[in-house]
Design a protein around this motif. Structure first.
Motif, PDB file in Angstrom:
ATOM      1  N   GLY A   1       0.846  -1.194   0.000  1.00  0.00           N
ATOM      2  CA  GLY A   1       0.000   0.000   0.000  1.00  0.00           C
ATOM      3  C   GLY A   1       0.874   1.234   0.000  1.00  0.00           C
TER       4      GLY A   1
ATOM      5  N   PHE B   1      -4.609   5.297   2.931  1.00  0.00           N
ATOM      6  CA  PHE B   1      -6.003   5.669   3.200  1.00  0.00           C
ATOM      7  C   PHE B   1      -6.917   4.458   3.093  1.00  0.00           C
ATOM      8  CE2 PHE B   1     -10.075   7.698   2.405  1.00  0.00           C
ATOM      9  CZ  PHE B   1     -10.029   8.809   3.234  1.00  0.00           C
ATOM     10  N   CYS B   2      -6.627   3.625   2.116  1.00  0.00           N
ATOM     11  CA  CYS B   2      -7.499   2.477   1.823  1.00  0.00           C
ATOM     12  C   CYS B   2      -7.208   1.282   2.720  1.00  0.00           C
ATOM     13  CB  CYS B   2      -7.298   2.016   0.394  1.00  0.00           C
ATOM     14  SG  CYS B   2      -6.676   3.295  -0.687  1.00  0.00           S
TER      15      CYS B   2
ATOM     16  N   CYS C   1      -8.114   0.059  -4.301  1.00  0.00           N
ATOM     17  CA  CYS C   1      -6.770   0.580  -4.067  1.00  0.00           C
ATOM     18  C   CYS C   1      -6.222   0.889  -5.451  1.00  0.00           C
ATOM     19  CB  CYS C   1      -5.913  -0.471  -3.371  1.00  0.00           C
ATOM     20  SG  CYS C   1      -4.157  -0.092  -3.368  1.00  0.00           S
TER      21      CYS C   1
HETATM   22  S1  FES Z   1      -3.181   2.005  -0.296  1.00  0.00           S
HETATM   23 FE1  FES Z   1      -4.400   3.666  -0.964  1.00  0.00          FE
HETATM   24  S2  FES Z   1      -4.396   3.529  -3.142  1.00  0.00           S
HETATM   25 FE2  FES Z   1      -3.385   1.756  -2.437  1.00  0.00          FE
END
Ligand code: FES
Ligand code: FES
Length: 177
Positions: free
Chosen positions: A105, A109-110, A156
């Motif tokens: 990652g 955010f995700c 993501c």
């Molecule tokens: S961890 Fe946020 S876009 Fe991949």
């Protein structure tokens, strides 16, 4: 009942379900905002707000829940709500360690959605007495929402998808040991 008790990451908290506007009707406040603004839970994030991205994922009584479209008043008395904030004291849960070690990652955010979603998924497998480590195909299927698109997916866009799959596999091996 306007006030209910909820177990948030193991601690009892109270939730007022009445609308501050009407004083009687059930509040339409979303679980995501209640968690972030009233209880300082910064793990769950506001991404799309329409149940499409997974950034807001939490577990409610073990069920993978999109908190951006879940109103607080639908959370039942004594429900157990778990967020990324309460997953471990030192950020050393196998999932957290694997995501960091493999740098799975970029924006971060995700990651809340992926970690909490995978946690709910692996725990559900264990409750169903399935202690096999999921295959890479199963992990991809879970994260992408399944071939028939009937299940929620986790978005993501940073391009670390292979590392994310590897991190889930690594963590699952440790959790199922
Ligand atoms: S961890 Fe946020 S876009 Fe991949
Ligand atoms: S913010 Fe809830 S699914 Fe995107």
């Amino acid at each position: 009942m306007a006030v209910r008790r909820i177990k948030l990451n193991g601690k009892e908290v109270r939730a007022d379900y009445q609308s501050v506007v009407s004083g009687t009707a059930e509040s339409s406040e979303q679980l995501l905002h209640w968690l972030r603004e009233q209880h300082g839970q910064i793990g769950p994030k506001f991404g799309c707000g329409i149940s499409q991205c997974g950034a807001c994922t939490v577990l409610v009584d073990g069920a993978i829940t999109r908190s951006c479209v879940t109103q607080v008043h639908t959370v039942v008395e004594r429900a157990e709500v778990r967020t990324l904030d309460g997953l471990s004291k030192k950020n050393d849960h196998p999932l957290q360690k694997a995501f960091v070690e493999l740098q799975a990652g970029q924006c971060g955010f995700c990651l809340n959605g992926m970690v909490m979603g995978v946690l709910g998924w692996l725990e559900e497998r264990m409750r169903n007495r399935n202690r096999t480590v999921p295959t890479q195909a199963e992990i991809k299927d879970f994260l992408s929402g399944g071939a028939d698109r009937s299940k929620p997916n986790y978005l993501c866009r940073c391009g670390t998808h292979y590392r994310i799959v590897a991190a889930v596999e690594k963590a699952a091996k440790e959790m199922l040991r």
